[in-house]
Design an enzyme around this catalytic site. Sequence first.
Site, mmCIF file in Angstrom:
data_model
loop_
_atom_site.group_PDB
_atom_site.id
_atom_site.type_symbol
_atom_site.label_atom_id
_atom_site.label_comp_id
_atom_site.label_asym_id
_atom_site.label_seq_id
_atom_site.Cartn_x
_atom_site.Cartn_y
_atom_site.Cartn_z
ATOM 1 N N GLU A 1 -3.487 6.044 1.383
ATOM 2 C CA GLU A 1 -3.255 4.676 1.836
ATOM 3 C C GLU A 1 -4.299 4.364 2.910
ATOM 4 O O GLU A 1 -4.406 5.087 3.903
ATOM 5 C CB GLU A 1 -1.841 4.548 2.409
ATOM 6 C CG GLU A 1 -1.526 3.205 3.014
ATOM 7 C CD GLU A 1 -0.100 3.107 3.532
ATOM 8 O OE1 GLU A 1 0.175 2.179 4.308
ATOM 9 O OE2 GLU A 1 0.740 3.958 3.158
ATOM 10 N N LYS B 1 0.826 -1.226 0.000
ATOM 11 C CA LYS B 1 0.000 0.000 0.000
ATOM 12 C C LYS B 1 0.850 1.261 0.000
ATOM 13 O O LYS B 1 0.567 2.208 -0.737
ATOM 14 C CB LYS B 1 -0.926 -0.004 1.222
ATOM 15 C CG LYS B 1 -2.026 -1.046 1.182
ATOM 16 C CD LYS B 1 -2.985 -0.888 2.349
ATOM 17 C CE LYS B 1 -2.311 -1.086 3.701
ATOM 18 N NZ LYS B 1 -1.786 -2.451 3.903
ATOM 19 N N THR B 2 1.875 1.300 0.851
ATOM 20 C CA THR B 2 2.678 2.520 0.961
ATOM 21 C C THR B 2 3.392 2.825 -0.347
ATOM 22 O O THR B 2 3.374 3.963 -0.837
ATOM 23 C CB THR B 2 3.684 2.395 2.111
ATOM 24 O OG1 THR B 2 2.977 2.211 3.344
ATOM 25 C CG2 THR B 2 4.547 3.645 2.223
#
Length: 485
Positions: free
Chosen positions: A191, A148-149
């Site tokens: 995110e 995600k990051t």
Amino acid sequence: MTDLPEAVSPPGVAAASSIRPSRPDFQSLHYHLMGAGGIGMSAFARLLSAQGHRVSGCDEHASELTARLAQEGIPVAPGHAASHVTDPPFGAPFGPIDVLVASEAIPKTHPELVAARASGVEIRPRMALLDALLRGGPSIGVIGTHGKTTTTSMIAVALAGAGLDPSAFVGGIVPEFGSNARVGAGPFVAEVDESDKGFAALGAGTAVFTNAEDDHVGGTQATYWETVEEQHAAFAQFVAQSGRVLLCADWPGLDELCLGARERLTYGQAEGADYRAANLRPDADGTTFTVTRRGEALAEARVALPGLHNVLNALAALAVVDLHGGDVPRAAAALAEFRGPGRRWQRIGELNGALVIDDYAHNATKVAAAVQAARQTGRRVRVVFQPHRYLRTQQSWPRLADALMDADEVLLLDIAAASETPIPGIHATLISDRMSAGGHTGVRYLPDRAEVLRVLRETAGPGDLIVTMGAGDVWTLSRDLVGPL
């Protein structure tokens, strides 16, 4: 406290120059954020401050991140106390607290929450803040167990490169922005962390769904789901509440979780994916590939990070740019310069000619991806691995051992407890013993960090790749390795 060690710069010119002017009816409120030193809360603090609100915070631990917030005009009080609410220590310009922001992980009996209720101060969950940002205009919410990051960072960088001036909320420091937050006039990309169960009530204009596995499952902590089915149902709910979903076609089972989507688009290498990464040309420093949309070539792209997972992350970012009407070749050019957010394949320096990398990989899938990326460099792969949490180790130590088998050498630290109580019989040597039994001759349990540094300093040389890996404080070793003795 933040998981990220590096100093955090203010949002800078790129962010400040694109702040929207306040509306005539705008009312500045005093927001107080508990745990402001965390990577997520600090991003909220910056976004709220950029919008013109008065923002303060508190955190159990002082850090470089809390010091940077203070430099940016966001004071962070040490520790937690009811007096932060009843008698705010932040000075006259801030005034009484209007909104107290806390994560769902904080007990309702916490003194600050009790004081807020008694004083009539609004208590707002952090996911309510994110919900408001996602609903404020065109938005992209990145969900999934892994990546995600990096994917959120790539989307923000790609949108900016295409001239779309995004706002961003990221669980890491994006070097291009010098921050974990950016405020712009374009789409908002965030995110969305599944460890906060409140995410299930949210939705986005575009949900980018990277994958779904069993992380953050099985524990009693507030950040854990009881079952993987419950967690995956929350993913499906987020998708159903979004305008459309862009899902990874290469990850088994995502289709089923997206049956409720209003519109479904796919990305990946799989035949039939709407957006495909074709003609992959990997090398020691990254991968060059062709981006296609339903068979039509959109751009030649490059990601300067090794590993197939980073190709997929970059492909998702370029697909988002296309979906928002941006210039994909310009976005691809921006991504070619992207070096990754903090602690995601972060190049730290060199030791005796060896390249030193730090990576946040801490569960089996992420570890396997990081090791595969390391192998792509063609160097001898030497991993310093720190298992994270007793429960996670109990659940996955065989998979962690198997994920590390392709490394040439593994130096294994003790488990990073992350406030968990030790579980009898769960120890880092479960991993090393399984690896040795599987025929690996280069694994050692080495809990003495001074000994780890000595071994690597004496044996590192050109052709080596040293990767400090884990979600705990293993990152400090990478800095020690490249720093002065």
